[in-house]
Write a protein that holds these residues in place. Structure first.
Motif, PDB file in Angstrom:
ATOM      1  N   TRP A 160       0.833  -1.208   0.000  1.00  0.00           N
ATOM      2  CA  TRP A 160       0.000   0.000   0.000  1.00  0.00           C
ATOM      3  C   TRP A 160       0.867   1.258   0.000  1.00  0.00           C
ATOM      4  CZ3 TRP A 160      -1.526   4.098   3.320  1.00  0.00           C
ATOM      5  CH2 TRP A 160      -2.750   4.700   2.994  1.00  0.00           C
ATOM      6  N   ARG A 161       1.969   1.212   0.748  1.00  0.00           N
ATOM      7  CA  ARG A 161       2.915   2.330   0.747  1.00  0.00           C
ATOM      8  C   ARG A 161       4.325   1.824   1.016  1.00  0.00           C
ATOM      9  NH1 ARG A 161       1.416   6.769   4.688  1.00  0.00           N
ATOM     10  NH2 ARG A 161       0.094   7.414   2.936  1.00  0.00           N
ATOM     11  N   LYS A 162       5.241   2.194   0.136  1.00  0.00           N
ATOM     12  CA  LYS A 162       6.649   1.883   0.328  1.00  0.00           C
ATOM     13  C   LYS A 162       7.476   2.937  -0.392  1.00  0.00           C
ATOM     14  CE  LYS A 162      10.046  -1.840   0.034  1.00  0.00           C
ATOM     15  NZ  LYS A 162      10.305  -3.243  -0.313  1.00  0.00           N
ATOM     16  N   PRO A 163       8.376   3.621   0.311  1.00  0.00           N
ATOM     17  CA  PRO A 163       8.718   3.473   1.728  1.00  0.00           C
ATOM     18  C   PRO A 163       7.653   4.089   2.645  1.00  0.00           C
ATOM     19  CG  PRO A 163       9.949   5.287   0.779  1.00  0.00           C
ATOM     20  CD  PRO A 163       9.203   4.641  -0.364  1.00  0.00           C
ATOM     21  N   SER A 164       7.654   3.640   3.875  1.00  0.00           N
ATOM     22  CA  SER A 164       6.658   4.100   4.838  1.00  0.00           C
ATOM     23  C   SER A 164       7.288   4.873   5.994  1.00  0.00           C
ATOM     24  CB  SER A 164       5.901   2.898   5.408  1.00  0.00           C
ATOM     25  OG  SER A 164       6.775   2.087   6.195  1.00  0.00           O
ATOM     26  N   ASN A 165       8.592   5.156   5.891  1.00  0.00           N
ATOM     27  CA  ASN A 165       9.338   5.727   7.017  1.00  0.00           C
ATOM     28  C   ASN A 165       9.276   4.800   8.224  1.00  0.00           C
ATOM     29  OD1 ASN A 165      10.294   8.123   5.753  1.00  0.00           O
ATOM     30  ND2 ASN A 165       8.298   9.083   6.046  1.00  0.00           N
ATOM     31  N   ASN A 166       9.334   3.507   7.940  1.00  0.00           N
ATOM     32  CA  ASN A 166       9.286   2.469   8.976  1.00  0.00           C
ATOM     33  C   ASN A 166       8.095   2.693   9.903  1.00  0.00           C
ATOM     34  OD1 ASN A 166      12.562   3.028   8.545  1.00  0.00           O
ATOM     35  ND2 ASN A 166      11.944   0.873   8.481  1.00  0.00           N
ATOM     36  N   ALA A 167       6.931   2.816   9.274  1.00  0.00           N
ATOM     37  CA  ALA A 167       5.695   3.053  10.016  1.00  0.00           C
ATOM     38  C   ALA A 167       5.453   1.951  11.041  1.00  0.00           C
ATOM     39  CB  ALA A 167       4.516   3.126   9.050  1.00  0.00           C
ATOM     40  N   ASN A 168       4.893   2.354  12.169  1.00  0.00           N
ATOM     41  CA  ASN A 168       4.547   1.420  13.238  1.00  0.00           C
ATOM     42  C   ASN A 168       3.026   1.459  13.431  1.00  0.00           C
ATOM     43  OD1 ASN A 168       4.318  -0.105  15.590  1.00  0.00           O
ATOM     44  ND2 ASN A 168       6.073   0.816  16.575  1.00  0.00           N
ATOM     45  N   GLY A 169       2.548   2.114  14.475  1.00  0.00           N
ATOM     46  CA  GLY A 169       1.122   2.121  14.767  1.00  0.00           C
ATOM     47  C   GLY A 169       0.316   2.948  13.785  1.00  0.00           C
ATOM     48  N   ASN A 170      -0.922   2.512  13.559  1.00  0.00           N
ATOM     49  CA  ASN A 170      -1.858   3.224  12.694  1.00  0.00           C
ATOM     50  C   ASN A 170      -3.225   3.293  13.354  1.00  0.00           C
ATOM     51  OD1 ASN A 170      -0.295   3.406   9.991  1.00  0.00           O
ATOM     52  ND2 ASN A 170      -0.157   1.219  10.468  1.00  0.00           N
ATOM     53  N   THR A 171      -3.981   4.316  12.997  1.00  0.00           N
ATOM     54  CA  THR A 171      -5.376   4.388  13.402  1.00  0.00           C
ATOM     55  C   THR A 171      -6.127   5.214  12.362  1.00  0.00           C
ATOM     56  OG1 THR A 171      -6.863   4.738  15.288  1.00  0.00           O
ATOM     57  CG2 THR A 171      -5.276   6.491  14.827  1.00  0.00           C
ATOM     58  N   ILE A 172      -7.435   5.329  12.523  1.00  0.00           N
ATOM     59  CA  ILE A 172      -8.267   6.083  11.611  1.00  0.00           C
ATOM     60  C   ILE A 172      -8.903   7.243  12.373  1.00  0.00           C
ATOM     61  CG2 ILE A 172     -10.266   5.994  10.064  1.00  0.00           C
ATOM     62  CD1 ILE A 172      -7.892   4.340   9.103  1.00  0.00           C
ATOM     63  N   ASP A 173      -8.887   8.439  11.779  1.00  0.00           N
ATOM     64  CA  ASP A 173      -9.510   9.569  12.461  1.00  0.00           C
ATOM     65  C   ASP A 173     -11.007   9.598  12.178  1.00  0.00           C
ATOM     66  OD1 ASP A 173      -9.897  10.747   9.959  1.00  0.00           O
ATOM     67  OD2 ASP A 173      -8.496  12.402  10.286  1.00  0.00           O
ATOM     68  N   ASN A 174     -11.678  10.614  12.684  1.00  0.00           N
ATOM     69  CA  ASN A 174     -13.137  10.671  12.597  1.00  0.00           C
ATOM     70  C   ASN A 174     -13.645  10.914  11.176  1.00  0.00           C
ATOM     71  OD1 ASN A 174     -13.197  10.291  15.381  1.00  0.00           O
ATOM     72  ND2 ASN A 174     -13.154  12.488  15.798  1.00  0.00           N
ATOM     73  N   GLU A 175     -12.764  11.274  10.269  1.00  0.00           N
ATOM     74  CA  GLU A 175     -13.138  11.464   8.870  1.00  0.00           C
ATOM     75  C   GLU A 175     -12.664  10.317   7.997  1.00  0.00           C
ATOM     76  OE1 GLU A 175     -12.350  15.368   7.252  1.00  0.00           O
ATOM     77  OE2 GLU A 175     -12.500  16.291   9.240  1.00  0.00           O
ATOM     78  N   GLY A 176     -12.205   9.234   8.627  1.00  0.00           N
ATOM     79  CA  GLY A 176     -11.800   8.051   7.882  1.00  0.00           C
ATOM     80  C   GLY A 176     -10.412   8.126   7.278  1.00  0.00           C
ATOM     81  N   ARG A 177      -9.581   9.056   7.751  1.00  0.00           N
ATOM     82  CA  ARG A 177      -8.227   9.204   7.221  1.00  0.00           C
ATOM     83  C   ARG A 177      -7.224   8.455   8.095  1.00  0.00           C
ATOM     84  NH1 ARG A 177      -8.584  15.680   7.134  1.00  0.00           N
ATOM     85  NH2 ARG A 177      -9.177  15.116   9.276  1.00  0.00           N
ATOM     86  N   LEU A 178      -6.179   7.969   7.474  1.00  0.00           N
ATOM     87  CA  LEU A 178      -5.172   7.184   8.183  1.00  0.00           C
ATOM     88  C   LEU A 178      -4.227   8.088   8.961  1.00  0.00           C
ATOM     89  CD1 LEU A 178      -3.932   4.289   8.566  1.00  0.00           C
ATOM     90  CD2 LEU A 178      -2.354   4.903   6.708  1.00  0.00           C
ATOM     91  N   ILE A 179      -4.048   7.779  10.244  1.00  0.00           N
ATOM     92  CA  ILE A 179      -3.068   8.443  11.100  1.00  0.00           C
ATOM     93  C   ILE A 179      -1.967   7.428  11.386  1.00  0.00           C
ATOM     94  CG2 ILE A 179      -2.666   9.674  13.256  1.00  0.00           C
ATOM     95  CD1 ILE A 179      -4.664  11.076  11.448  1.00  0.00           C
ATOM     96  N   THR A 180      -0.708   7.821  11.185  1.00  0.00           N
ATOM     97  CA  THR A 180       0.409   6.868  11.250  1.00  0.00           C
ATOM     98  C   THR A 180       1.541   7.378  12.128  1.00  0.00           C
ATOM     99  OG1 THR A 180      -0.088   6.040   9.023  1.00  0.00           O
ATOM    100  CG2 THR A 180       2.118   5.628   9.857  1.00  0.00           C
ATOM    101  N   CYS A 181       2.097   6.474  12.927  1.00  0.00           N
ATOM    102  CA  CYS A 181       3.328   6.727  13.674  1.00  0.00           C
ATOM    103  C   CYS A 181       4.510   6.289  12.812  1.00  0.00           C
ATOM    104  CB  CYS A 181       3.347   5.920  14.974  1.00  0.00           C
ATOM    105  SG  CYS A 181       2.051   6.336  16.147  1.00  0.00           S
ATOM    106  N   GLU A 182       5.409   7.211  12.510  1.00  0.00           N
ATOM    107  CA  GLU A 182       6.562   6.906  11.673  1.00  0.00           C
ATOM    108  C   GLU A 182       7.838   6.910  12.517  1.00  0.00           C
ATOM    109  OE1 GLU A 182       4.757   8.981   7.595  1.00  0.00           O
ATOM    110  OE2 GLU A 182       6.664   9.669   8.444  1.00  0.00           O
ATOM    111  N   HIS A 183       8.562   5.806  12.490  1.00  0.00           N
ATOM    112  CA  HIS A 183       9.776   5.698  13.285  1.00  0.00           C
ATOM    113  C   HIS A 183      10.930   6.524  12.718  1.00  0.00           C
ATOM    114  CE1 HIS A 183       9.297   1.906  16.019  1.00  0.00           C
ATOM    115  NE2 HIS A 183       8.519   2.896  16.356  1.00  0.00           N
ATOM    116  N   THR A 184      11.248   6.304  11.442  1.00  0.00           N
ATOM    117  CA  THR A 184      12.430   6.936  10.861  1.00  0.00           C
ATOM    118  C   THR A 184      12.326   8.453  10.889  1.00  0.00           C
ATOM    119  OG1 THR A 184      12.730   5.040   9.392  1.00  0.00           O
ATOM    120  CG2 THR A 184      13.925   7.043   8.839  1.00  0.00           C
ATOM    121  N   SER A 185      11.146   8.978  10.550  1.00  0.00           N
ATOM    122  CA  SER A 185      10.963  10.422  10.522  1.00  0.00           C
ATOM    123  C   SER A 185      10.590  11.000  11.884  1.00  0.00           C
ATOM    124  CB  SER A 185       9.883  10.785   9.499  1.00  0.00           C
ATOM    125  OG  SER A 185       8.676  10.128   9.823  1.00  0.00           O
ATOM    126  N   ARG A 186      10.260  10.125  12.840  1.00  0.00           N
ATOM    127  CA  ARG A 186       9.954  10.524  14.214  1.00  0.00           C
ATOM    128  C   ARG A 186       8.795  11.523  14.251  1.00  0.00           C
ATOM    129  NH1 ARG A 186      16.057  11.674  16.300  1.00  0.00           N
ATOM    130  NH2 ARG A 186      15.050  11.936  18.335  1.00  0.00           N
TER     131      ARG A 186
END
Length: 293
Positions: free
Chosen positions: A70-96
């Motif tokens: 779905w996405r590469k590179p992802s900045n070594n993404a870890n946790g994900n969730t969805i906000d109230n409008e259905g958009r992806l919220i992502t924790c990125e390790h490499t970019s902090r």
């Protein structure tokens, strides 16, 4: 390659039988990953998204389309969730940093510093119904000499703000977190190997936290990702799989996985599928109860 050893259900208390049918099929979403994390159900696309952190990739899976990058590179993404409008919220390790993926695919940086210093390595994230974003910031994704923050905070990011607010400062290794269905409580796991417990906090009207105490201890292993179902049962990853607790912190059952579980998320039809990331594999377990939205 098909994994022969599938997750199995362990009933510890009869209450667990109301949540899962031992005879229902367990499905392997995928195998041979490096380290899977951050499962989340993207409702508008009717698909599962999850991270493979070392592979620097976010994958997508659906029963119709199967598995794909779905996405590469992802900045070594870890946790994900969805906000109230259905958009992806992502924790990125490499970019902090914490990012949001807009509906057109554009990536918006939500936050990346606190008091002018880089975040550690955002790990897991949840969104409250009022739009505030809550995330943990342990140093797992960086070398010790890279850490700029004086503590491993749990943060709240208010709508329209770029700098988060610490809501808890005394965690050793804050990791997974989730709200109770009514958002009166926030559960947060501490993944320090000497502590390995889940703490429960009362969410006050001003979005600060009041500690209620230790909700439960995880054994074997440490708590990582966690979610609650619509009745408030806590599904928490552990060394042996997903451990399930009632609202009083009593262990009522387990979903035992062939490898250490890292996280879980509800999704699928009726939100009654539990997706489990477990190191090299990802599983779908059909439940009798829906997850909390």
């Amino acid at each position: 390659m098909t994994i022969l050893v599938k997750p199995r259900i362990e009933i510890i208390d009869p209450e667990m039988k109301k949540l899962v049918d031992q005879n229902k099929a367990v499905f392997c979403v995928g195998d041979n990953f490096q380290f899977t994390e951050g499962p989340v159900w993207l409702k508008r696309n009717q698909c599962l998204l999850f991270s493979d952190i070392p592979a620097n990739t976010i994958y997508s899976w659906s029963s119709e389309q199967g598995l794909s990058e779905w996405r590469k590179p992802s900045n070594n993404a870890n946790g994900n969730t969805i906000d109230n409008e259905g958009r992806l919220i992502t924790c990125e390790h490499t970019s902090r940093r914490i990012t949001r993926t807009e509906r057109d695919g554009k990536i918006t940086i939500l936050t990346q510093t606190y008091q002018g210093k880089h975040l550690n390595s955002p790990n897991d994230v949840v969104v409250k119904r009022d739009g505030t974003i809550w995330f943990t910031d342990p140093p797992y994704g960086i070398k010790p000499e890279m850490q700029e923050q004086s503590a491993n905070y749990v943060f709240r990011l208010d709508t329209g703000r770029e700098e988060p607010v610490p809501v808890v400062e005394n965690f050793s290794r804050p990791n997974g977190l989730c709200f109770s269905p009514d958002e009166k409580f926030l559960y947060i796991g501490d993944s320090d190997t000497k502590i390995h417990h889940v703490r429960r906090f009362i969410v006050l009207d001003n979005n600060t936290l009041e500690e209620e105490g230790i909700f439960t201890a995880i054994n074997p292993g440490v708590p990582d990702g966690m979610r609650v179902d619509s009745e408030g049962h806590l599904f928490c990853s552990a060394g042996d799989g997903i451990q399930v607790f009632n609202v009083n912190g009593k262990l009522i059952g387990k979903i035992l996985t062939p490898q250490t579980a890292s996280n879980c998320a509800f999704g699928g039809s009726g939100f009654k599928d539990l997706f489990i990331t477990a190191v090299k594999s990802v599983w779908k377990v059909s439940l009798l109860i829906a997850g909390a939205h």
